[in-house]
Design an enzyme around this catalytic site. Sequence first.
Site, mmCIF file in Angstrom:
data_model
loop_
_atom_site.group_PDB
_atom_site.id
_atom_site.type_symbol
_atom_site.label_atom_id
_atom_site.label_comp_id
_atom_site.label_asym_id
_atom_site.label_seq_id
_atom_site.Cartn_x
_atom_site.Cartn_y
_atom_site.Cartn_z
ATOM 1 N N HIS A 66 0.835 -1.224 0.000
ATOM 2 C CA HIS A 66 0.000 0.000 0.000
ATOM 3 C C HIS A 66 0.856 1.254 0.000
ATOM 4 C CE1 HIS A 66 -3.188 2.804 1.489
ATOM 5 N NE2 HIS A 66 -3.964 1.974 0.854
ATOM 6 N N PHE A 67 1.480 1.674 -0.886
ATOM 7 C CA PHE A 67 1.679 1.173 -2.241
ATOM 8 C C PHE A 67 3.158 0.945 -2.415
ATOM 9 C CE2 PHE A 67 -2.167 3.715 -2.226
ATOM 10 C CZ PHE A 67 -3.073 2.870 -2.844
#
Length: 169
Positions: A66-67
């Site tokens: 994420h991410f």
Amino acid sequence: MQSTESGVAPSTNGTRPRTMGFTEIKSWLRHRHPMLYLDRVLDYEPGTRLVAALAVSAQMDAIAGHFPERAIFPASHLSQAFAQAGIILFQLSTSRLAEDELTLVGTMNSRFLRIVVPGDNVVITVTADRVMDDTFFFSGRAVVENKAVAAFRANLVRRKVADMGEQWW
């Protein structure tokens, strides 16, 4: 209210801050890795407020995807940390959960103001708004370096596991 270097305002009752380390926090919550977010309770006053700390690390499971190109701590996980602080304050303000009880989030309204990233130290302050039977209403905010990153208002309900119906899994 004045704050100290740790970002924690002195207790409203004029006493030294009451703290909890990670081991004691685990005794108040049913959550475990990777869903246990609070690292430390910096201060609390039963029936009034609780201030907790969360150190965001690039090594957290929530950060891994994420991410990958620009890590951001998920807002849903920040909401979970807020709920965990509320669960502890709920118990401190009423009584510990029995072995056959759980707390569930009834409702939560949140507003996210800034992203939280690895290296941030989040201070979460929750305030008891009221207790009505087995429902705890509370609100609060999360800050990083004295800048608000989120604001919350929620309630928790205390339920017996047996009253939750048949387990499907």
